[in-house]
Design a protein around this motif. Structure first.
Motif, PDB file in Angstrom:
ATOM      1  N   UNK A  55       0.809  -1.230   0.000  1.00 46.29           N
ATOM      2  CA  UNK A  55       0.000   0.000   0.000  1.00 46.29           C
ATOM      3  C   UNK A  55       0.837   1.273   0.000  1.00 46.29           C
ATOM      4  N   UNK A  56       2.140   1.151  -0.219  1.00 46.86           N
ATOM      5  CA  UNK A  56       2.984   2.333  -0.286  1.00 46.86           C
ATOM      6  C   UNK A  56       3.179   2.761  -1.741  1.00 46.86           C
ATOM      7  N   UNK A  57       3.468   4.043  -1.916  1.00 45.66           N
ATOM      8  CA  UNK A  57       3.735   4.579  -3.252  1.00 45.66           C
ATOM      9  C   UNK A  57       5.249   4.594  -3.460  1.00 45.66           C
ATOM     10  N   UNK A  58       5.693   3.947  -4.537  1.00 41.57           N
ATOM     11  CA  UNK A  58       7.117   3.807  -4.815  1.00 41.57           C
ATOM     12  C   UNK A  58       7.476   4.571  -6.088  1.00 41.57           C
ATOM     13  N   UNK A  59       8.609   5.238  -6.089  1.00 38.95           N
ATOM     14  CA  UNK A  59       9.137   5.857  -7.308  1.00 38.95           C
ATOM     15  C   UNK A  59      10.563   5.346  -7.518  1.00 38.95           C
ATOM     16  N   UNK A  60      11.010   5.399  -8.771  1.00 42.20           N
ATOM     17  CA  UNK A  60      12.295   4.818  -9.135  1.00 42.20           C
ATOM     18  C   UNK A  60      13.132   5.844  -9.892  1.00 42.20           C
ATOM     19  N   UNK A  61      14.392   5.914  -9.545  1.00 42.06           N
ATOM     20  CA  UNK A  61      15.385   6.653 -10.326  1.00 42.06           C
ATOM     21  C   UNK A  61      16.432   5.654 -10.801  1.00 42.06           C
ATOM     22  N   UNK A  62      16.694   5.647 -12.109  1.00 40.16           N
ATOM     23  CA  UNK A  62      17.650   4.700 -12.682  1.00 40.16           C
ATOM     24  C   UNK A  62      18.902   5.429 -13.167  1.00 40.16           C
ATOM     25  N   UNK A  63      20.037   4.837 -12.910  1.00 43.35           N
ATOM     26  CA  UNK A  63      21.304   5.341 -13.445  1.00 43.35           C
ATOM     27  C   UNK A  63      22.037   4.189 -14.113  1.00 43.35           C
ATOM     28  N   UNK A  64      21.958   4.168 -15.433  1.00 46.11           N
ATOM     29  CA  UNK A  64      22.624   3.120 -16.203  1.00 46.11           C
ATOM     30  C   UNK A  64      24.069   3.545 -16.471  1.00 46.11           C
ATOM     31  N   UNK A  65      24.851   3.581 -15.398  1.00 47.07           N
ATOM     32  CA  UNK A  65      26.240   4.017 -15.480  1.00 47.07           C
ATOM     33  C   UNK A  65      27.143   2.794 -15.396  1.00 47.07           C
ATOM     34  N   UNK A  66      27.433   2.204 -16.549  1.00 48.10           N
ATOM     35  CA  UNK A  66      28.238   0.982 -16.568  1.00 48.10           C
ATOM     36  C   UNK A  66      29.710   1.258 -16.294  1.00 48.10           C
ATOM     37  N   UNK A  67      30.176   2.437 -16.644  1.00 49.06           N
ATOM     38  CA  UNK A  67      31.600   2.752 -16.465  1.00 49.06           C
ATOM     39  C   UNK A  67      31.824   3.918 -15.518  1.00 49.06           C
ATOM     40  N   UNK A  68      30.838   4.790 -15.395  1.00 53.69           N
ATOM     41  CA  UNK A  68      31.003   5.995 -14.579  1.00 53.69           C
ATOM     42  C   UNK A  68      30.812   5.688 -13.100  1.00 53.69           C
ATOM     43  N   UNK A  69      31.640   6.309 -12.267  1.00 54.44           N
ATOM     44  CA  UNK A  69      31.534   6.120 -10.822  1.00 54.44           C
ATOM     45  C   UNK A  69      30.349   6.903 -10.270  1.00 54.44           C
ATOM     46  N   UNK A  70      29.560   6.253  -9.435  1.00 56.62           N
ATOM     47  CA  UNK A  70      28.414   6.901  -8.792  1.00 56.62           C
ATOM     48  C   UNK A  70      28.844   7.493  -7.458  1.00 56.62           C
ATOM     49  N   UNK A  71      28.456   8.742  -7.226  1.00 59.17           N
ATOM     50  CA  UNK A  71      28.810   9.425  -5.981  1.00 59.17           C
ATOM     51  C   UNK A  71      27.550   9.850  -5.237  1.00 59.17           C
ATOM     52  N   UNK A  72      27.710  10.121  -3.952  1.00 62.84           N
ATOM     53  CA  UNK A  72      26.588  10.567  -3.135  1.00 62.84           C
ATOM     54  C   UNK A  72      25.969  11.833  -3.715  1.00 62.84           C
ATOM     55  N   UNK A  73      26.785  12.725  -4.229  1.00 60.23           N
ATOM     56  CA  UNK A  73      26.272  13.977  -4.790  1.00 60.23           C
ATOM     57  C   UNK A  73      25.333  13.733  -5.975  1.00 60.23           C
ATOM     58  N   UNK A  92      11.653   5.928  -2.142  1.00 57.45           N
ATOM     59  CA  UNK A  92      12.463   6.341  -3.290  1.00 57.45           C
ATOM     60  C   UNK A  92      13.498   5.255  -3.547  1.00 57.45           C
ATOM     61  N   UNK A  93      13.392   4.594  -4.723  1.00 56.38           N
ATOM     62  CA  UNK A  93      14.321   3.523  -5.094  1.00 56.38           C
ATOM     63  C   UNK A  93      15.357   4.083  -6.071  1.00 56.38           C
ATOM     64  N   UNK A  94      16.612   3.990  -5.710  1.00 50.56           N
ATOM     65  CA  UNK A  94      17.687   4.406  -6.614  1.00 50.56           C
ATOM     66  C   UNK A  94      18.341   3.144  -7.167  1.00 50.56           C
ATOM     67  N   UNK A  95      18.206   2.927  -8.480  1.00 50.42           N
ATOM     68  CA  UNK A  95      18.681   1.698  -9.121  1.00 50.42           C
ATOM     69  C   UNK A  95      19.834   2.040 -10.055  1.00 50.42           C
ATOM     70  N   UNK A  96      20.952   1.356  -9.889  1.00 54.56           N
ATOM     71  CA  UNK A  96      22.129   1.684 -10.688  1.00 54.56           C
ATOM     72  C   UNK A  96      22.847   0.441 -11.194  1.00 54.56           C
ATOM     73  N   UNK A  97      23.451   0.573 -12.367  1.00 51.85           N
ATOM     74  CA  UNK A  97      24.281  -0.502 -12.917  1.00 51.85           C
ATOM     75  C   UNK A  97      25.755  -0.277 -12.606  1.00 51.85           C
TER      76      UNK A  97
END
Length: 305
Positions: A55-73, A92-97
């Motif tokens: 019963x919760x509302x979910x949203x998704x952010x995707x980052x298809x960064x296969x080579x780039x480094x992901x940072x907190x910023x 809030x779902x943050x999904x990354x490769x």
């Protein structure tokens, strides 16, 4: 079920669609991609309209960064954008490769207040490498995105053709032009030549080779050996100078010992010539055995990150 190395997506929009399909299964609802190219998406790429199992509302952010480094910023920048989103959400779902980083995981653990806008919603990070194998349990996902893993009664030849299509998505050239890019490898590093590194990922996906045809697996092994041997001479002896006018094109300048120049150049040129001729034989083999695969077509879809 054996564990496979995740297959990277070259198309970020396809990655978003894949994530939405997988999350639809996980949360017993229907996620859809949000907005379209050019629109302000306010920090999210996916959402659902029907209720989820909790019963919760979910949203998704995707980052298809296969080579780039992901940072907190990077994550905080998307969180900040959601303040203008006209949708109230609970998770809030943050999904990354991108690859896992202990520094980023520590930063997330130490900044939950910022990541949740003072705990006004839940924050979760998901790594593609963690759920890729689980997604292969779902036939609709395998059929749509990873046809190479299908267990249907396709002939081995048809399955190998599908694997060729999958491989071609990650190579920045038509197959028929690859020998040309190989021939330039002594003086240039073209994007097409660089993209041949994806062969390593495909080789690692299944220990004894991704193809049913041992000849195709043998060609992949040979190509990787050529790339390794060429790099053995190029990397320590050449400077890769970035071309200011053509993205991801590098010009090679010799920086090795002067007395070894002729020896090293000759070694590289011989390897390149053999590599190019072997790839041409590979093309002839594909033409004879995989009629549906067009060696003249560029199947590559550039990543949109």
């Amino acid at each position: 079920m054996p564990r496979f190395v995740e297959i990277p997506f070259s198309d970020s929009k396809e990655f978003e669609s894949y994530v939405c399909d997988y999350f639809s299964i996980q949360y017993s609802t229907v996620f859809a991609t949000y907005g379209s190219a050019g629109q302000n998406q306010y920090g999210i790429d996916g959402l659902h309209y029907s209720p989820s199992y909790n019963s919760k509302v979910h949203v998704i952010q995707c980052k298809n960064w296969n080579a780039k480094e992901l940072k907190l910023s990077d994550i905080l920048a998307d969180i900040e954008k959601t303040k203008n989103l006209n949708i109230k959400f609970d998770v809030f779902h943050f999904v990354t490769s991108s690859k896992k980083s202990t520094k980023l995981q520590d930063d997330i653990a130490n900044n939950l207040e910022k990541l949740t806008n003072n705990f006004s919603f839940d924050f979760q990070i998901h790594y593609y490498s963690d759920f890729f194998n689980d997604s292969l349990r779902h036939k609709n996902i395998v059929n749509k995105y990873f046809s190479m893993f299908l267990n249907e009664e396709d002939s081995p030849q048809i399955r190998d053709t599908k694997s060729l299509f999958m491989l071609a998505r990650f190579i920045e050239s038509s197959f028929v032009d690859i020998p040309y890019h190989i021939s330039k490898a002594r003086i240039n590093e073209t994007p097409a030549y660089s993209s041949l590194e994806c062969l390593s990922t495909f080789q690692q996906t299944i220990p004894d080779g991704i193809f049913y045809d041992p000849k195709l697996n043998e060609y992949v092994e040979i190509f990787l050996e050529y790339i390794e041997k060429i790099n053995h001479y190029r990397i320590p002896n050449f400077e890769f100078k970035y071309d200011q006018n053509i993205p991801r094109l590098f010009h090679l300048k010799y920086i090795g010992k002067p007395e070894e120049h002729n020896f090293i150049v000759t070694k590289i040129e011989n390897l390149i010539e053999n590599f190019s001729e072997t790839f041409k034989r590979f093309l002839s083999y594909i033409k004879r055995n995989h009629y549906d695969f067009d060696i003249f077509k560029n199947y590559y879809v550039p990543p949109n990150i």
